[in-house]
Design a protein around this motif. Structure first.
Motif, PDB file in Angstrom:
ATOM      1  N   HIS A 322       0.831  -1.217   0.000  1.00 41.70           N
ATOM      2  CA  HIS A 322       0.000   0.000   0.000  1.00 41.70           C
ATOM      3  C   HIS A 322       0.865   1.267   0.000  1.00 41.70           C
ATOM      4  CE1 HIS A 322      -3.202  -2.781   0.796  1.00 41.70           C
ATOM      5  NE2 HIS A 322      -2.652  -3.148   1.935  1.00 41.70           N
ATOM      6  N   VAL A 323       1.791   1.299  -0.941  1.00 36.40           N
ATOM      7  CA  VAL A 323       2.712   2.427  -1.074  1.00 36.40           C
ATOM      8  C   VAL A 323       2.321   3.274  -2.280  1.00 36.40           C
ATOM      9  CG1 VAL A 323       5.116   3.072  -1.583  1.00 36.40           C
ATOM     10  CG2 VAL A 323       4.618   1.219   0.039  1.00 36.40           C
ATOM     11  N   ALA A 324       2.427   4.583  -2.116  1.00 38.17           N
ATOM     12  CA  ALA A 324       2.260   5.518  -3.238  1.00 38.17           C
ATOM     13  C   ALA A 324       3.610   6.169  -3.509  1.00 38.17           C
ATOM     14  CB  ALA A 324       1.216   6.567  -2.918  1.00 38.17           C
ATOM     15  N   LEU A 325       3.928   6.359  -4.789  1.00 38.53           N
ATOM     16  CA  LEU A 325       5.180   6.999  -5.187  1.00 38.53           C
ATOM     17  C   LEU A 325       4.842   8.366  -5.757  1.00 38.53           C
ATOM     18  CD1 LEU A 325       8.214   6.225  -5.312  1.00 38.53           C
ATOM     19  CD2 LEU A 325       7.848   5.627  -7.695  1.00 38.53           C
ATOM     20  N   LEU A 326       5.412   9.397  -5.165  1.00 38.73           N
ATOM     21  CA  LEU A 326       5.148  10.769  -5.608  1.00 38.73           C
ATOM     22  C   LEU A 326       6.425  11.360  -6.199  1.00 38.73           C
ATOM     23  CD1 LEU A 326       2.888  10.149  -3.451  1.00 38.73           C
ATOM     24  CD2 LEU A 326       2.745  12.611  -3.122  1.00 38.73           C
ATOM     25  N   THR A 327       6.276  12.069  -7.304  1.00 38.74           N
ATOM     26  CA  THR A 327       7.437  12.645  -7.989  1.00 38.74           C
ATOM     27  C   THR A 327       7.224  14.126  -8.202  1.00 38.74           C
ATOM     28  OG1 THR A 327       7.809  10.553  -9.161  1.00 38.74           O
ATOM     29  CG2 THR A 327       8.927  12.498 -10.017  1.00 38.74           C
ATOM     30  N   LEU A 328       8.183  14.899  -7.708  1.00 39.47           N
ATOM     31  CA  LEU A 328       8.221  16.337  -7.967  1.00 39.47           C
ATOM     32  C   LEU A 328       9.318  16.562  -8.990  1.00 39.47           C
ATOM     33  CD1 LEU A 328       7.116  19.167  -7.015  1.00 39.47           C
ATOM     34  CD2 LEU A 328       9.130  19.279  -5.541  1.00 39.47           C
ATOM     35  N   GLN A 329       8.958  17.130 -10.157  1.00 36.39           N
ATOM     36  CA  GLN A 329       9.953  17.267 -11.212  1.00 36.39           C
ATOM     37  C   GLN A 329       9.710  18.535 -12.020  1.00 36.39           C
ATOM     38  OE1 GLN A 329       9.342  13.733 -13.603  1.00 36.39           O
ATOM     39  NE2 GLN A 329       7.776  14.701 -14.848  1.00 36.39           N
ATOM     40  N   GLY A 330      10.772  18.974 -12.698  1.00 41.60           N
ATOM     41  CA  GLY A 330      10.664  20.151 -13.553  1.00 41.60           C
ATOM     42  C   GLY A 330      12.020  20.778 -13.787  1.00 41.60           C
ATOM     43  N   ASN A 331      12.173  21.391 -14.960  1.00 40.27           N
ATOM     44  CA  ASN A 331      13.465  22.014 -15.291  1.00 40.27           C
ATOM     45  C   ASN A 331      13.801  23.166 -14.361  1.00 40.27           C
ATOM     46  OD1 ASN A 331      13.873  20.296 -17.482  1.00 40.27           O
ATOM     47  ND2 ASN A 331      12.668  21.602 -18.858  1.00 40.27           N
ATOM     48  N   GLY A 332      12.759  23.762 -13.762  1.00 42.96           N
ATOM     49  CA  GLY A 332      12.987  24.897 -12.870  1.00 42.96           C
ATOM     50  C   GLY A 332      13.623  24.521 -11.552  1.00 42.96           C
ATOM     51  N   MET A 333      13.754  23.227 -11.272  1.00 40.41           N
ATOM     52  CA  MET A 333      14.384  22.794 -10.021  1.00 40.41           C
ATOM     53  C   MET A 333      15.895  22.745 -10.118  1.00 40.41           C
ATOM     54  SD  MET A 333      11.809  19.629  -9.120  1.00 40.41           S
ATOM     55  CE  MET A 333      12.885  18.998  -7.835  1.00 40.41           C
ATOM     56  N   VAL A 334      16.398  22.616 -11.340  1.00 40.30           N
ATOM     57  CA  VAL A 334      17.829  22.385 -11.542  1.00 40.30           C
ATOM     58  C   VAL A 334      18.636  23.599 -11.067  1.00 40.30           C
ATOM     59  CG1 VAL A 334      19.636  21.871 -13.222  1.00 40.30           C
ATOM     60  CG2 VAL A 334      17.343  20.894 -13.499  1.00 40.30           C
ATOM     61  N   GLY A 335      19.546  23.329 -10.134  1.00 42.15           N
ATOM     62  CA  GLY A 335      20.447  24.356  -9.654  1.00 42.15           C
ATOM     63  C   GLY A 335      19.824  25.363  -8.701  1.00 42.15           C
ATOM     64  N   ILE A 336      18.563  25.205  -8.367  1.00 38.19           N
ATOM     65  CA  ILE A 336      17.886  26.149  -7.469  1.00 38.19           C
ATOM     66  C   ILE A 336      17.774  25.518  -6.087  1.00 38.19           C
ATOM     67  CG2 ILE A 336      15.821  27.543  -7.071  1.00 38.19           C
ATOM     68  CD1 ILE A 336      17.356  28.258  -9.625  1.00 38.19           C
ATOM     69  N   PRO A 337      18.423  26.090  -5.070  1.00 40.72           N
ATOM     70  CA  PRO A 337      18.354  25.512  -3.724  1.00 40.72           C
ATOM     71  C   PRO A 337      16.979  25.741  -3.080  1.00 40.72           C
ATOM     72  CG  PRO A 337      19.590  27.573  -3.682  1.00 40.72           C
ATOM     73  CD  PRO A 337      19.297  27.294  -5.121  1.00 40.72           C
ATOM     74  N   GLY A 338      16.636  24.864  -2.141  1.00 39.09           N
ATOM     75  CA  GLY A 338      15.437  25.098  -1.337  1.00 39.09           C
ATOM     76  C   GLY A 338      14.234  24.252  -1.684  1.00 39.09           C
ATOM     77  N   PHE A 339      14.222  23.617  -2.854  1.00 41.45           N
ATOM     78  CA  PHE A 339      13.058  22.812  -3.250  1.00 41.45           C
ATOM     79  C   PHE A 339      12.834  21.642  -2.275  1.00 41.45           C
ATOM     80  CE2 PHE A 339      13.186  24.985  -7.334  1.00 41.45           C
ATOM     81  CZ  PHE A 339      11.849  25.057  -7.653  1.00 41.45           C
ATOM     82  N   SER A 340      13.931  20.947  -1.952  1.00 43.53           N
ATOM     83  CA  SER A 340      13.812  19.799  -1.047  1.00 43.53           C
ATOM     84  C   SER A 340      13.314  20.244   0.319  1.00 43.53           C
ATOM     85  CB  SER A 340      15.166  19.099  -0.896  1.00 43.53           C
ATOM     86  OG  SER A 340      15.608  18.603  -2.127  1.00 43.53           O
ATOM     87  N   LYS A 341      13.845  21.369   0.800  1.00 43.66           N
ATOM     88  CA  LYS A 341      13.448  21.876   2.120  1.00 43.66           C
ATOM     89  C   LYS A 341      11.950  22.171   2.157  1.00 43.66           C
ATOM     90  CE  LYS A 341      14.434  25.682   5.356  1.00 43.66           C
ATOM     91  NZ  LYS A 341      13.137  26.359   5.302  1.00 43.66           N
ATOM     92  N   ARG A 342      11.468  22.874   1.139  1.00 44.91           N
ATOM     93  CA  ARG A 342      10.048  23.218   1.106  1.00 44.91           C
ATOM     94  C   ARG A 342       9.166  21.974   0.986  1.00 44.91           C
ATOM     95  NH1 ARG A 342       9.600  27.155  -3.751  1.00 44.91           N
ATOM     96  NH2 ARG A 342       7.379  27.201  -3.172  1.00 44.91           N
ATOM     97  N   LEU A 343       9.638  21.017   0.168  1.00 43.53           N
ATOM     98  CA  LEU A 343       8.872  19.788  -0.036  1.00 43.53           C
ATOM     99  C   LEU A 343       8.713  19.022   1.277  1.00 43.53           C
ATOM    100  CD1 LEU A 343       7.593  17.534  -1.789  1.00 43.53           C
ATOM    101  CD2 LEU A 343       9.912  16.678  -2.191  1.00 43.53           C
ATOM    102  N   PHE A 344       9.827  18.792   1.963  1.00 44.80           N
ATOM    103  CA  PHE A 344       9.775  17.958   3.161  1.00 44.80           C
ATOM    104  C   PHE A 344       9.149  18.688   4.345  1.00 44.80           C
ATOM    105  CE2 PHE A 344      13.471  15.965   0.837  1.00 44.80           C
ATOM    106  CZ  PHE A 344      12.691  14.946   0.321  1.00 44.80           C
ATOM    107  N   GLU A 345       9.278  20.010   4.368  1.00 45.01           N
ATOM    108  CA  GLU A 345       8.576  20.783   5.399  1.00 45.01           C
ATOM    109  C   GLU A 345       7.064  20.658   5.231  1.00 45.01           C
ATOM    110  OE1 GLU A 345       9.929  24.813   5.265  1.00 45.01           O
ATOM    111  OE2 GLU A 345      11.521  24.490   6.758  1.00 45.01           O
ATOM    112  N   THR A 346       6.621  20.687   3.981  1.00 43.78           N
ATOM    113  CA  THR A 346       5.185  20.540   3.700  1.00 43.78           C
ATOM    114  C   THR A 346       4.673  19.202   4.212  1.00 43.78           C
ATOM    115  OG1 THR A 346       5.361  21.940   1.741  1.00 43.78           O
ATOM    116  CG2 THR A 346       3.439  20.489   1.871  1.00 43.78           C
TER     117      THR A 346
END
Length: 824
Positions: A322-346
């Motif tokens: 009963h696992v779901a796999l979620l993917t956050l993706q996009g060219n705008g993520m490359v080289g931009i810090p903070g995406f992981s922090k915002r994702l996991f904080e959410t």
């Protein structure tokens, strides 16, 4: 002191509680015991159901309450059943029933209150669920006392102090440890019984410790008292190399490190709940997992000491469903810090636990696994957090995939052994298991893969076989067409099963069979000593239904064996190959159809790394195709092939003479099983044409059946016959024609042989007069012969000769292909 925890199954009946009492009687002779007990098996779910029904104003909550009350009262009656003649025991029985009745009255009032106010808050739910452990601990303590054991009941709520996070409270260890030490230092009783799971906040509110709370209670007490060991008593004999319900050959693991136990528990080994390990891990207190129903079994010891299992650095294989796999993706993520922090904080704000994380090195995507029931909540929250970036198309809306599971290969010492990852993923790949995501830490203690839920059983069994049953490979056969040849094949498999297991380490079983009317399937293999009776109550046979069931069973190392002459069956070989089910074909139909079909089947075989073998298409059990393939693979070039490829026709012409008419000879060949049910297939030459076509294709020629020149020896009347009976009539009428053929050969001291020839891209078949001294001249009975002229064999050909027809030899050819696949 030792701490013993007994789960719901261990206290689920009077019979099991008596086993618990025996264990406590024995162990209390040598040591003081703290005994933590869960609710009686099934009671926690019943309590929750009753609460939910009461909250929704459904009076069916009373049915659940009555079932809960009845269960406990019956347990008490059974526990005292053999002691009621004793007045003292009767008195203790009556006292216990009164105590339990009073607690049940309190439960009833609580449920009535939930019904009246139409609300079940987290706070009230904790009060409700605490009744399970409070009732079971009271019953066990009073029963122990009635058996003259030195025992006292201590309410864990007076010892374990938590915050106000109802349903999953966090422990205040400073206060809790002080409470536990104070109590156990002053306690003189040999046995202390404590309810698991329950606790109390600093403000005096009842709380619970959440999932695995009873295990956690026992670990907290063990750590606080620096216990000699913590024993977890359950209904299985320790932790297993895999889930024994899914993997029949799973075996108990004698020793695990704390880290290995945590990894296996996290990934679904339900014997131990991961947070349980933490308090005892800090104190390095051993955990022993034992089976209440088999107390003498060794079980599993979890400690800091690493003990190799002597076979593989892998200690166990586990899974989470009963696992779901979620993917956050996009060219705008490359080289931009903070995406992981915002994702996991959410996710943290939503109190959603992450099971697995993987991120591409390009930073283009982050992939993580969570529980499936949190998927919609997570998607909504994440899409809201990244609403601005999604609007600007810098990133995509979160992608959610469901119906997934995680499998994990676990072992402390895997990092010291090369190739564990390679073996893991190659094993899954060979069994057509698609991997959606992979996670592996630098410690290499855990290799995890996300797969479809339908592939879990197959994956666990395949990996278990690879790491724990290296000596034996399980092969699962699906055989369609259990007529003459099929029956012989089944007989041969039955005769050779023990030999194959002992000498080739192949465990061969037939899991599916079908004839023209019925089909039967068995996951654990059909009994070959009485397989015919399996069809008595079998379901109606269908070609597509047989295929669908084979795919649905999704067993590792599966082989489909076609022993029919059905074009419909041949048409679905490609479907089997696409599902990584190997195909062994007796029928020539697929390989002699249009070249595109032939090529497509071979392309699919390569694409899905799934064997497609059909040695019996030419020469029954003779290694003709295999020999040709070996010549080509080794770089030789076959320039010419001359062959007698029809055992049927060879039998006919070896027995036909001026004394034995042609009609009777053909009849005899059919009766003895050397021809097809319709002998026109053999005598028309089309069967031989198909065989030489297959050889030409194996040699690299892109030929069609129309490219084969067929020189018929039958008369126009024979060829124009509309039925088998009509055909035989024409044979009688045209006997003079066949006698003329015989007389011509006899006059030249020649033998009549139906010969196939392939020469530099051209092929033909026809009846020839073979002179004495030629290798074909003395070809006897139903034998076949093939002569390969190659660059390495230019003048003296490579010759393959032997029986080329008959049920036994054809079955043995099929069997040889099966073994060839098994040995791969």
């Amino acid at each position: 002191m030792k701490v013993l925890k007994f789960g719901g199954t261990s206290v689920g009946s009077a019979k099991n509680i008596n086993k618990v009492i025996s264990i406590l009687e024995q162990q209390s002779q040598d040591s003081k015991l703290a005994v933590v007990v869960s609710a009686v098996g099934g009671i926690t779910d019943n309590l929750l159901d009753a609460g939910n029904l009461a909250c929704s104003k459904d009076e069916a909550y009373l049915t659940h309450y009555n079932a809960i009350a009845s269960t406990h009262k019956k347990v008490i009656e059974k526990l005292f059943e053999d002691f009621k003649t004793d007045k003292s025991s009767q008195k203790k029985h009556d006292e216990l029933q009164k105590i339990v009745s009073k607690k049940l009255d309190g439960l009833k009032k609580l449920l009535d209150g939930i019904y009246l106010i139409n609300e079940l808050s987290p706070k009230t739910k904790d009060k409700l669920l605490s009744y399970g452990e409070m009732l079971s601990s009271t019953i066990i303590q009073k029963t122990l006392a009635s058996r003259n054991l030195d025992v006292v009941l201590k309410n864990s709520q007076e010892l374990i102090t938590t915050d106000l996070n109802f349903n999953n409270a966090a422990v205040n260890f400073e206060i809790t440890n002080a409470n536990i030490n104070t109590f156990f230092t002053s306690n003189a009783n040999k046995i202390v019984v404590l309810p698991g799971f329950v606790s109390k906040s600093l403000t005096g509110e009842l709380t619970t410790l959440g999932r695995g709370g009873s295990d956690y209670t026992s670990a907290i007490i063990a750590a606080a008292t620096s216990a000699e060991e913590l024993q977890i008593w359950t209904d299985v004999s320790g932790m297993f190399t895999a889930n024994p319900k899914l993997v029949k050959h799973a075996k108990p693991i004698t020793n695990l490190t704390y880290q290995e136990a945590v990894e296996l528990s996290h990934f679904g080994a339900k014997v131990l709940y991961p947070p349980t390990v933490m308090p005892v891990l800090r104190k390095q207190i051993p955990i022993v997992i034992k089976n209440t129903l088999q107390p003498d079994a060794v079980g599993t010891t979890v400690s800091k000491e690493h003990k190799p299992n002597g076979q593989s650095p892998v200690k166990g294989i586990s899974n989470i469903d009963h696992v779901a796999l979620l993917t956050l993706q996009g060219n705008g993520m490359v080289g931009i810090p903070g995406f992981s922090k915002r994702l996991f904080e959410t996710l943290a704000q939503e109190k959603i636990n992450i099971i697995l994380i993987t991120q591409s090195s390009s930073e283009h995507s982050i992939c993580f696994g969570i529980s499936e029931h949190n998927a919609l909540q997570a998607k909504t929250a994440i899409d809201t957090t990244f609403e601005y970036e999604i609007a600007l198309k810098k990133i995509d809306p979160i992608i959610v995939e469901t119906d997934l599971s995680i499998i994990a290969v676990v072992g402390d010492n895997m990092k010291s052994h090369q190739g564990i990852s390679g073996k893991t993923f190659s094993t899954l790949g060979k069994n057509n298991v698609n991997i959606r995501a992979i996670a592996q830490g630098a410690s290499e203690r855990n290799i995890s893969a996300v797969i479809h839920k339908n592939d879990v059983k197959k994956s666990l069994n395949a990996l278990h076989e690879r790491f724990f049953e290296v000596k034996t490979k399980q092969i699962n056969l699906f055989i369609t067409g259990v007529g003459n040849v099929g029956e012989r094949l089944i007989d041969q498999i039955q005769q050779q099963q023990s030999f194959l297991k002992k000498n080739l380490q192949i465990s061969l079983r037939i899991v599916g069979m079908s004839n023209s009317r019925k089909m039967v399937f068995k996951d654990d293999g059909i009994n070959l000593e009485d397989w015919v009776s399996e069809f008595d109550f079998a379901e109606k046979s269908s070609i597509n239904g047989f295929y669908k069931k084979a795919v649905e069973m999704n067993l590792r190392n599966s082989i489909f064996v076609d022993v029919t002459a059905s074009e419909q069956v041949a048409n679905i070989y490609s479907d089997y190959l696409k599902h990584s089910i190997a195909v062994v074909a007796c029928s020539k139909i697929a390989c002699s159809k249009d070249y595109e079909t032939y090529k497509n089947l071979h392309d699919l075989s390569k694409k899905y790394n799934t064997p497609f073998l059909y040695e019996t298409n030419v020469g029954a059990a003779l290694p003709i195709i295999n020999t040709l393939n070996n010549l080509v693979s080794s770089g030789d070039k076959v320039t010419n092939i001359q062959a007698v490829l029809s055992g049927s026709l060879n039998f006919v012409f070896n027995n036909f003479s001026d004394k034995n008419n042609f009609h009777d000879t053909v009849k005899r060949a059919q009766f003895e099983g050397y021809t097809e049910p319709d002998p026109r297939i053999d005598l028309s030459g089309i069967d031989v044409a198909r065989k030489v076509l297959i050889l030409a294709r194996e040699n690299g020629a892109a030929m069609e059946i129309e490219d084969i020149e067929v020189e018929p020896f039958l008369t126009k009347a024979n060829l124009a016959s509309t039925s088998v009976d009509d055909f035989y009539e024409t044979l009688q009428q045209d006997e003079a024609h066949f006698q003329k053929l015989y007389a011509s050969a006899e006059a030249k001291n020649c033998q009549l042989k139906y010969v196939a020839e392939y020469d530099n891209g051209k092929a033909k078949v026809g009846l020839q007069e073979i002179p004495e001294g030629h290798p074909f001249f003395n070809l006897e009975g139903k034998d076949n012969i093939v002569m390969f002229y190659t660059q390495r064999y230019p003048r003296q050909p490579l010759i393959v000769k032997g029986a080329g027809a008959g049920a036994d030899v054809t079955a043995s050819g099929l069997f040889a292909d099966i073994i060839r696949i098994a040995n791969n």
